[in-house]
Motif scaffolding. Structure first.
Motif, PDB file in Angstrom:
ATOM      1  N   ILE B  52       0.840  -1.203   0.000  1.00 12.58           N
ATOM      2  CA  ILE B  52       0.000   0.000   0.000  1.00 12.58           C
ATOM      3  C   ILE B  52       0.879   1.258   0.000  1.00 12.58           C
ATOM      4  O   ILE B  52       0.688   2.166  -0.820  1.00 12.58           O
ATOM      5  CB  ILE B  52      -0.937   0.001   1.229  1.00 12.58           C
ATOM      6  CG1 ILE B  52      -1.993  -1.106   1.065  1.00 12.58           C
ATOM      7  CG2 ILE B  52      -1.625   1.355   1.400  1.00 12.58           C
ATOM      8  CD1 ILE B  52      -2.837  -1.342   2.293  1.00 12.58           C
ATOM      9  N   LEU B  53       1.861   1.261   0.899  1.00  6.63           N
ATOM     10  CA  LEU B  53       2.747   2.426   0.982  1.00  6.63           C
ATOM     11  C   LEU B  53       3.505   2.632  -0.329  1.00  6.63           C
ATOM     12  O   LEU B  53       3.678   3.766  -0.789  1.00  6.63           O
ATOM     13  CB  LEU B  53       3.726   2.261   2.143  1.00  6.63           C
ATOM     14  CG  LEU B  53       3.091   2.299   3.540  1.00  6.63           C
ATOM     15  CD1 LEU B  53       4.124   2.018   4.614  1.00  6.63           C
ATOM     16  CD2 LEU B  53       2.428   3.657   3.771  1.00  6.63           C
ATOM     17  N   GLY B  54       3.934   1.553  -0.930  1.00  4.17           N
ATOM     18  CA  GLY B  54       4.675   1.643  -2.187  1.00  4.17           C
ATOM     19  C   GLY B  54       3.841   2.282  -3.277  1.00  4.17           C
ATOM     20  O   GLY B  54       4.282   3.212  -3.963  1.00  4.17           O
ATOM     21  N   HIS B  55       2.615   1.793  -3.422  1.00  3.48           N
ATOM     22  CA  HIS B  55       1.752   2.341  -4.468  1.00  3.48           C
ATOM     23  C   HIS B  55       1.401   3.789  -4.180  1.00  3.48           C
ATOM     24  O   HIS B  55       1.375   4.628  -5.084  1.00  3.48           O
ATOM     25  CB  HIS B  55       0.485   1.494  -4.602  1.00  3.48           C
ATOM     26  CG  HIS B  55       0.702   0.261  -5.417  1.00  3.48           C
ATOM     27  ND1 HIS B  55       0.900   0.294  -6.771  1.00  3.48           N
ATOM     28  CD2 HIS B  55       0.768  -1.044  -5.070  1.00  3.48           C
ATOM     29  CE1 HIS B  55       1.074  -0.925  -7.231  1.00  3.48           C
ATOM     30  NE2 HIS B  55       0.998  -1.772  -6.203  1.00  3.48           N
ATOM     31  N   LEU B  56       1.126   4.066  -2.893  1.00  2.00           N
ATOM     32  CA  LEU B  56       0.796   5.460  -2.542  1.00  2.00           C
ATOM     33  C   LEU B  56       1.962   6.384  -2.853  1.00  2.00           C
ATOM     34  O   LEU B  56       1.777   7.487  -3.365  1.00  2.00           O
ATOM     35  CB  LEU B  56       0.414   5.557  -1.062  1.00  2.00           C
ATOM     36  CG  LEU B  56      -0.985   5.057  -0.707  1.00  2.00           C
ATOM     37  CD1 LEU B  56      -1.240   5.199   0.782  1.00  2.00           C
ATOM     38  CD2 LEU B  56      -2.054   5.814  -1.508  1.00  2.00           C
TER      39      LEU B  56
END
Lengths: 602, 585
Positions: B52-56
């Motif tokens: 999630i953090l990566g995509h965000l």
């Protein structure tokens, strides 16, 4: 001495070899890559138009004249989705076509190679592994060719094109972005080089785990009976975890290359954008093309590396293909091919063979396929002759070289020294197909193909008539079976519905239908019970009448009628003559007969 | 390699999975797969969080840049240094986060795969041999390789991406919706279209084409295997060109199947791409409309909205191929789970029933009016049979094929339980001994000796895992195979796989005999020990049997008069009953 073993020219070549193969469908790949670039071009135009409209509205706030000023742009927007769809479909069709073409070619080449290799290669390898390589292995190449490879070339080309476009917008942004360009292929290369040995041990492990599982599965009953099953399960479990660990290592290596790629791509994109924006302030922002260029920079600087990121997505699957290719190339590179001799003799109606075979000073040893150490010699300077129409028997202990002689006459192996002559012609000068047309061979276990009785016999010649087949079956002692079940009887997988005796008779029928000059019966009844054995020998003796026949058997009763008996010991002929002569000689033959008589009476 | 003889397969129903699976079963399978993840959910959680953090962060790189431009254009004043720094930091973080996501996801997957592989063999071990018939072991190899591998897709590439594909779009929709609610509506529709509707359609369409493809592939596997095993005959009879033609035909037909799968992918891919373009255009245009009407919304905000929504499709795009994969995963998992659920035919006794003592006189075996049939509803194979076997006796069991001779031997080893009646060893019902205790007193020798792909020495050691080399040589001499072994290139250390066709079935049998001898069991069961042997080898083997097993209890099944000639007693099994005779011959 054979020097053809182990000259591993470059070894299984991995990715570079796969590139080379791609040239077989070069046109399709090139067209696909051009279309991919065209598609990117449309995306660029799309973004440019949107940026232009946003800038115009910001500067003029004139919403009412929008449609008249940007008519072309709106028409373009209307058609963009349609164009994109057709391009996507067309590109994917092209690359699929190319990949299919290459895979078909590979599968064909693989089997052709197996047909041409010395028979020892297949006898010493696991057929399951070869099947796996030629079916699943080649299937695994689909993603490599259909997705990974075109994407790879595209992601090399596209940044250069985008670079030129960016130069026209903002030089410093273009320069920063282009810095990342060589870094990415470099990181792939580094991972390739560093991971080479790791990949190899991964792949070895992969087929190892499968083979060990199969081995334990096939011997499972034995393991249970002896109580070894738990120990074996634990060993296997260790193998599974070992495989898991090496898989994670490989994966970590591959992921690391993606990590470098991603960090470079996104990091540089971030820097480029920030550098691009920071060249302006709230006053000069209102100059023409500034806002639109900034929007283009934001949206396209990520596009700049998009092809590479996509490549990362295919990496996993692409790597599987590269891994699978090792097994495929290993077979294609396997070396003990039969030698191609120049000056092959041309046979036709005027020049035909007669089946006089002569071994002159023939020496032979098996080559160990895995390392270059020479094995002990099987035949040592052997001399003998089989005359036209003669029936000759070969006897001797196991390992004395009996079956090897049969394999040399059919040229499944090439000899080390000496010469084998067929009517005075060196057999290596006789075209292989023609040579083998003259010989029928029946071994200890005839291989039965899945299919009908007829299918199994027609491998000799597709044009055989039912009548011919029936006659041959009669001669081979299959009359009853044919009468009961018919020629179209399905014999099951591997002939599982036939008894051992029936399989051997089918082998004999095959031999008859081949209409050879020479018959070779190599321990043709050694896996058969006594009842069938006698009947099969009756058939064999009938067929052999007046034909050149070579009979190999370790049971001496079966060969007493042969016109000439050769006794082999340690790769040499130690006694020669017919039954009476050899009995009188009072040597190995007589001793053997006596030993066996004790058992026969038992 | 001779696969045909030693191939093992379960009852057919276990491998019947090419047909359509009911939706409830599918949900159960998915639930079970999820349950497998439970013990390592921490790692899975890490994977999802990093994802999630990566995509965000890849979205924020662009949104924050757009904010910088917007701020230059006069929309709010942001701190330029912080924003710029954030953009660059997110840029470098993205790679690390992505790495962490992938690494953790695969860590979960490959741990579970090793576990599943382990479970499969453990199960097969428990099921063998009662629930196995003789056929395709290739299916099981396929199971531990490709089936287990397709489950990898589920653990490493399905669970986390689905969660990420829900959470990230929600966050983006909230951000975009804070500017105007209609942006959120459009974005939700587009994200649902790509992340849910398209995978669903491709899943439904892919079901059939995928199944045809796999069925065809396994047909081609068999053809190739057949051609390879019969290669010598193919070469000899010049049949190679025909086979090459067939191989090309095979390639063409799987390409046709693959082509359909590809077409399905093409359609979904192109729909996804056009959804992205259309939604961007729609947001752009309604944004223009909104900007022309609303005083609070102007071009700088629109730039933020367009850039943010345009860059937010990454997570849902990775969901597109999942529909197709899910088919494979469920089919593969179904095959694996049906195997794991199979119940072994015999069980160890419960604690109360267990007689946990070494068996003093295992040679004394009694059969008390036993009845047996293989499956319920089938006719009885053995009916009311009572027999007494004395320690040290040599008993021959004869009868027409299929009469149940071999079954009787295996009932003594408790591969199956009798339906009624009792089998006793040393006066105790064999059901009361642990299986391990019972079987450690019995050695069975049958017509096929399986050679493991290891050295000759290890093949004999299969009989006794801690046997010394001297013991091995001794039994090899007793089995009359010592001299043959010495004649091999590497003697006792020769590898079976490298010997190829150099071992005859007579020699294999003698190695099997050595293996039987080294077990030093008191009860020897011989099941058609000579049926694959020619006259001469039969005699050699029989001599060994009667010489060495003179003190043991021997039960020998054969249809050959010559094999049973020297037994003390001959039992004739016919029509479900046994006739005892001391002089049948």
């Amino acid at each position: 001495m054979k020097n053809k073993i182990n000259n591993k020219k470059g070894g299984p070549g991995g990715i570079l070899r796969l590139f080379k193969l791609a040239s077989k469908a070069q046109r399709y790949f090139v067209s696909a890559i051009i279309l991919m670039i065209a598609k990117m071009g449309i995306t660029i135009v799309f973004i440019t138009f949107i940026a232009g409209i946003l800038e115009y509205l910001f500067l003029t706030s004139d919403f009412s004249s929008l449609f008249s000023v940007f008519t072309y742009e709106f028409v373009f927007f209307l058609f963009t989705p349609l164009i994109q769809i057709s391009l996507t479909v067309f590109i994917r069709k092209l690359t699929f076509f190319a990949s299919s073409h290459i895979r078909t070619h590979l599968r064909y080449a693989l089997f052709k190679q197996l047909l041409e290799l010395e028979i020892g290669y297949i006898e010493n390898s696991s057929t399951a592994t070869i099947v796996n390589n030629s079916i699943e292995g080649i299937e695994a190449l689909e993603i490599f060719y259909a997705d990974f490879l075109p994407q790879l070339f595209y992601s090399m080309l596209m940044p250069l094109i985008l670079f030129v476009y960016f130069l026209s917008i903002n030089v410093s942004v273009a320069v920063i972005l282009v810095l990342g360009f060589p870094l990415i292929p470099a990181s792939i290369m580094i991972v390739q080089i560093r991971g080479k040995s790791l990949m190899k041990s991964y792949w070895d492990n992969y087929s190892d785990v499968g083979a060990k599982f199969l081995d334990n599965l096939q011997g499972l009953n034995t393991l249970k009976e002896t109580g070894m099953d738990e120990i074996r399960e634990n060993e296997l479990s260790q193998e599974f975890w070992k495989f898991r660990n090496i898989t994670m290592k490989v994966l970590q290596m591959q992921l690391k290359s993606i990590l470098y790629m991603d960090s470079i791509a996104y990091g540089l994109a971030g820097i480029a954008i920030v550098v691009g924006i920071s060249q302006f302030n709230s006053i000069n922002i209102a100059e023409p093309h500034v806002i639109s260029n900034l929007i283009i920079i934001i949206l396209l600087s990520v596009e700049f590396f998009l092809p590479l990121r996509k490549l990362g997505g295919f990496f996993h699957a692409g790597m599987n293909g590269i891994t699978a290719s090792h097994g495929i190339f290993e077979i294609l590179d396997a070396n003990p091919n039969l030698k191609q001799y120049p000056n092959q003799i041309h046979f036709d109606r005027t020049l035909q063979l007669n089946a006089n075979i002569q071994f002159k000073n023939v020496s032979f040893s098996f080559k160990n396929l895995n390392n270059s150490t020479e094995n002990k010699p099987i035949l040592r300077k052997m001399n003998f002759q089989i005359k036209h129409g003669e029936s000759v028997a070969l006897i001797g202990d196991s390992g004395s070289g009996k079956s090897t002689i049969a394999n040399l006459i059919t040229r499944f192996y090439d000899i080390d020294e000496g010469i084998i002559e067929f009517d005075g012609y060196d057999i290596s000068k006789i075209p292989l197909n023609y040579l083998r047309k003259q010989i029928s061979y029946v071994g200890a276990s005839t291989y039965i193909f899945t299919g009908t009785i007829k299918d199994n016999l027609k491998i000799v010649n597709l044009d055989l008539s039912d009548e011919e087949i029936e006659n041959a079956c009669d001669l081979a002692g299959l009359r009853m079976l044919i009468k009961l079940k018919g020629l179209d009887y399905d014999v099951g997988e591997w002939g599982s519905k036939l008894s051992g005796g029936e399989k051997q008779r089918l082998g004999i029928a095959r031999a008859i239908l081949h209409r050879p000059l020479i018959y070779i019966f190599d321990e043709a009844t050694s896996n058969i019970d006594v009842e069938s054995e006698k009947k099969i020998w009756e058939s064999i003796n009938m067929i052999a009448k007046g034909k050149t026949t070579l009979i190999i058997s370790h049971r001496l009763v079966n060969i007493q009628k042969a016109q000439k008996i050769l006794v082999l010991k340690d790769g040499q002929i130690v006694e020669k003559g017919n039954h009476e002569e050899l009995i009188n000689l009072d040597g190995y033959y007589k001793k053997g007969i006596q030993e066996q008589e004790i058992f026969e009476k038992y | 390699m001779d696969i045909s003889k030693h191939d093992v397969v379960l009852d057919e129903n276990i491998l019947q999975t090419n047909s359509e699976i009911h939706i409830n079963t599918k949900l159960k399978i998915l639930k079970r797969l999820f349950q497998m993840v439970a013990p390592i959910k921490k790692t899975m959680f890490k994977c999802v969080m990093f994802g999630i953090l990566g995509h965000l962060s890849s979205i924020f790189i662009l949104s924050l840049s757009a904010m910088m431009v917007a701020s230059l254009m006069g929309y709010k004043t942001f701190n330029f240094i912080y924003l710029g720094l954030a953009v660059i930091i997110f840029g470098f973080l993205r790679g690390i986060l992505h790495f962490k996501e992938q690494y953790n996801g695969h860590d979960v997957a490959f741990r579970l795969l090793a576990l599943i592989r382990n479970k499969i063999f453990h199960k097969l071990r428990n099921l063998a041999p009662a629930k196995m018939a003789t056929k395709k072991s290739g299916d099981f190899v396929q199971m531990i390789q490709s089936d287990v591998e397709s489950i990898e897709t589920f653990f490493a590439h399905t669970i986390a991406p689905v969660i990420i594909g829900v959470v990230v779009p929600i966050i983006v929709v909230i951000i975009v919706g804070s500017y105007w609610i209609f942006f959120a509506v459009i974005l939700i529709i587009a994200q649902l279209m790509i992340g849910f509707v398209l995978p669903f359609f491709s899943y439904n369409y892919g079901k059939n084409v995928g199944r045809t493809y796999r069925a065809n592939l396994s047909k081609i596997n068999i053809h190739t295997l057949d051609s390879l095993q019969g290669l010598k005959d193919i070469i000899l009879y010049n049949h190679g060109d025909v086979i090459l033609d067939q191989i090309n035909q095979n390639s063409r037909s799987i390409i046709q199947n693959k082509g359909k799968i590809r077409k399905n992918q093409n359609t979904t891919m192109s729909f996804a791409e056009s959804s992205l373009i259309i939604s961007t255009l729609v947001i752009f245009f309604i944004g223009l409309y909104h900007a022309s009407n609303s005083p609070n919304f102007s071009i700088p905000q629109l730039i933020i909205v367009v850039v943010t929504s345009y860059s937010s499709f990454g997570p849902v795009f990775s969901l597109i191929p999942l529909g197709g994969h899910l088919n494979n995963t469920i089919a593969a998992a179904n095959r694996i789970f049906s195997l794991l659920d199979e119940v072994p035919s015999v069980k160890d006794p419960s604690k109360e029933d267990l007689v946990n003592i070494p068996i003093k006189n295992p040679g004394k075996i009694e059969l008390n009016s036993i009845n047996f049939r293989y499956h319920e509803g089938q006719k009885e194979l053995l009916s009311n049979i009572s027999l007494n076997i004395q320690t040290g006796s040599k008993i021959a069991l004869i009868g027409p094929s299929g009469c149940g001779k071999s079954t009787l031997l295996r009932l003594i080893m408790r591969y199956w339980d009798v339906d009624s009646g009792k089998i006793k060893m040393d006066k105790v019902n064999i059901r009361n001994y642990s299986l391990q205790n019972l079987r450690s007193n019995i050695a069975i020798f049958s017509q096929d000796t399986y050679m493991f792909n290891t050295t000759i020495k290890e093949n004999i050691r299969i009989g006794k895992y801690n046997a010394s080399d001297d013991e091995i040589i001794l039994v090899a001499k007793q089995a009359n195979i010592h001299n043959f072994i010495l004649s091999l290139p590497n003697g006792y250390d020769s590898k079976v796989g490298e010997l190829g066709g150099k071992i005859s079935s007579g020699e294999k049998q003698r190695i099997g005999m050595a293996r039987t001898l080294i077990q030093k069991r008191e009860v020897i069961l011989l099941d058609e020990p000579t049926s694959n042997l020619d006259f001469l080898n039969e005699k050699v083997l029989l001599k060994t049997i009667y010489d060495i097993f003179s003190k043991k209890t021997v039960l020998i099944v054969s249809h050959r008069p010559s094999t049973i000639r020297d037994s003390d007693q001959v039992w004739m099994l016919k029509n479900k009953h046994v006739m005892v005779s001391t002089d049948v011959y």
